[in-house]
Design an enzyme around this catalytic site. Structure first.
Site, short mmCIF file in Angstrom:
data_model
loop_
_atom_site.label_atom_id
_atom_site.label_comp_id
_atom_site.label_asym_id
_atom_site.label_seq_id
_atom_site.Cartn_x
_atom_site.Cartn_y
_atom_site.Cartn_z
N SER A 167 -1.21 -2.39 5.27
CA SER A 167 -2.15 -3.39 5.80
C SER A 167 -1.61 -4.00 7.08
O SER A 167 -0.50 -4.53 7.10
CB SER A 167 -2.38 -4.54 4.82
OG SER A 167 -2.47 -4.09 3.52
N HIS A 174 -8.26 0.95 3.19
CA HIS A 174 -7.08 1.82 3.20
C HIS A 174 -7.59 3.24 3.49
O HIS A 174 -8.02 3.94 2.58
CB HIS A 174 -6.36 1.80 1.85
CG HIS A 174 -5.49 0.61 1.65
ND1 HIS A 174 -4.25 0.67 1.05
CD2 HIS A 174 -5.67 -0.68 1.98
CE1 HIS A 174 -3.72 -0.54 1.02
NE2 HIS A 174 -4.57 -1.38 1.56
N ARG A 229 -1.89 5.54 1.07
CA ARG A 229 -0.86 5.14 0.11
C ARG A 229 -1.46 5.02 -1.29
O ARG A 229 -2.55 4.49 -1.45
CB ARG A 229 -0.30 3.79 0.56
CG ARG A 229 0.75 3.22 -0.35
CD ARG A 229 1.32 1.93 0.23
NE ARG A 229 2.63 2.11 0.80
CZ ARG A 229 3.11 1.43 1.83
NH1 ARG A 229 2.36 0.53 2.43
NH2 ARG A 229 4.33 1.65 2.26
N THR A 230 -0.74 5.54 -2.26
CA THR A 230 -1.10 5.31 -3.66
C THR A 230 -0.17 4.24 -4.19
O THR A 230 1.05 4.37 -4.10
CB THR A 230 -0.96 6.61 -4.47
OG1 THR A 230 -1.86 7.58 -3.93
CG2 THR A 230 -1.30 6.39 -5.94
N HIS A 231 -0.76 3.17 -4.70
CA HIS A 231 0.07 2.06 -5.19
C HIS A 231 0.42 2.25 -6.67
O HIS A 231 -0.34 2.84 -7.44
CB HIS A 231 -0.66 0.73 -5.01
CG HIS A 231 -0.71 0.27 -3.59
ND1 HIS A 231 -1.72 0.62 -2.73
CD2 HIS A 231 0.14 -0.52 -2.88
CE1 HIS A 231 -1.50 0.07 -1.54
NE2 HIS A 231 -0.37 -0.63 -1.60
N GLU A 273 2.08 -13.06 -7.48
CA GLU A 273 3.05 -13.72 -8.35
C GLU A 273 2.58 -15.13 -8.71
O GLU A 273 1.80 -15.76 -8.01
CB GLU A 273 4.40 -13.85 -7.63
CG GLU A 273 5.06 -12.54 -7.31
CD GLU A 273 4.34 -11.74 -6.24
OE1 GLU A 273 3.84 -12.34 -5.27
OE2 GLU A 273 4.27 -10.50 -6.39
N SER A 328 4.63 -2.33 -2.95
CA SER A 328 4.80 -0.91 -2.57
C SER A 328 6.26 -0.69 -2.15
O SER A 328 7.14 -1.41 -2.61
CB SER A 328 3.85 -0.56 -1.41
OG SER A 328 4.15 -1.32 -0.26
N ASN A 344 0.90 -13.58 4.34
CA ASN A 344 0.71 -14.85 3.64
C ASN A 344 2.07 -15.35 3.18
O ASN A 344 2.99 -14.55 2.99
CB ASN A 344 -0.21 -14.66 2.41
CG ASN A 344 0.34 -13.63 1.43
OD1 ASN A 344 0.16 -12.42 1.61
ND2 ASN A 344 1.03 -14.09 0.42
#
Ligand code: 8IG
Length: 275
Positions: A42, A74, A95-97, A196, A215, A238
């Protein structure tokens, strides 16, 4: 409806699937080998246009082992880019998370494919949360090390790989020579996809983390296993939960990424030119 993915067969050898993917890339592009690979997370997408001339764009789904993108925004593409130096970059926008739940083999497949195309340098970028208060959204940070909190590994069996210099000091020095003010931090990979709690962010801080994300750590381990030199960079989109006082939103993350994109993409292009 979904297509079968060869990596979902537990008896498949993930390195053979990566070799097949690299062969497919060579077949579709006519480019026999790539020198450097970049995974653009991102906020980093624009770098693809700045590093050189894109000669081929493939849908990731044309290449064995790649998954459909889970997230709008994405782009699920693989690009072959001709650098001004004449070298070749493979740009992974697919990308595969880990949180997608397809297992770690699928997560690191792009990295293993990059290695199989010949790439010896792996540049991993992401958007992430910052624990240091002075990292305002839009700040790029070099990854100096990581804490893998996924309780998983891309390595299978008794495969012992040294990670002492995982995030190459040589490449970080190179990045610093181009952007002297660039900060560094320890990247904490959480499973996600939830952000989180403030308590988890405090835990990450206490154990030595500075950046929180979903990632990169698993990918970096696979890159090292494949013998590649790794450069990791986070865009702080952020402040992590509890460090910033307002709730985190995906929209905010996208917005910060878009605002910072021209600056950080130009920075990354300079680094690639200096490799
Ligand atoms: I962008 O605050 C982005 N990705 N784990 N925490 C975690 N991942 C992230 C965050 C964040 N921001």
């Amino acid at each position: 409806m979904h297509d079968a993915n060869p990596l979902d067969d537990p008896t498949a050898d993930p390195f053979e699937v990566a070799a097949a993917a690299a062969a497919k890339i060579a077949e579709l592009t006519g480019v026999q080998r790539h020198d450097v690979a970049l995974t653009l997370g991102s906020g980093w997408g624009r770098a693809a246009e700045l590093i050189g001339e894109t000669t081929h764009t493939l849908a990731a789904t044309e290449v064995p082992g790649f998954s459909k993108p889970a997230l709008e925004g994405h782009a699920g593409t693989l690009r072959s880019v001709l650098l001004p130096s004449g070298r070749r970059a493979l740009v992974i926008g697919a990308r595969t998370h880990y949180y997608e739940g397809h297992g770690v083999r699928r997560v690191v497949h792009s990295v293993r494919t990059a290695a199989a195309t010949g790439a010896t340098t792996m540049i991993l970028t992401n958007g992430a949360g910052g624990i240091k208060e002075h990292w305002t959204p839009g700040t790029p940070v070099l990854i100096s090390d990581h804490l893998n909190l996924t309780a998983d590994s891309p390595l299978e069996g008794a495969t012992f790989i040294d990670l002492t210099d995982l995030y190459s000091q040589r490449l970080r020095d190179l990045a610093h020579s181009i952007a002297p003010g660039l900060d560094e931090g320890v990247y904490c990979q959480f499973r996600g996809p939830h952000y989180e709690t403030p308590a988890e962010v405090q835990m990450a801080k206490t154990i030595g983390g500075h950046i929180v994300g979903m990632s990169t750590a698993l990918e970096a381990i696979a890159a090292r296993q494949a013998g590649m030199e790794v450069l990791g960079m986070s865009l702080i989109t952020n402040l992590a939960a509890g460090i910033q006082q307002t709730p985190l939103s995906h929209a905010e993350v996208i917005e910060a990424g878009q605002a910072a994109e021209p600056v950080i993409s130009a920075l990354l292009a300079k680094i690639v030119a200096a490799l």
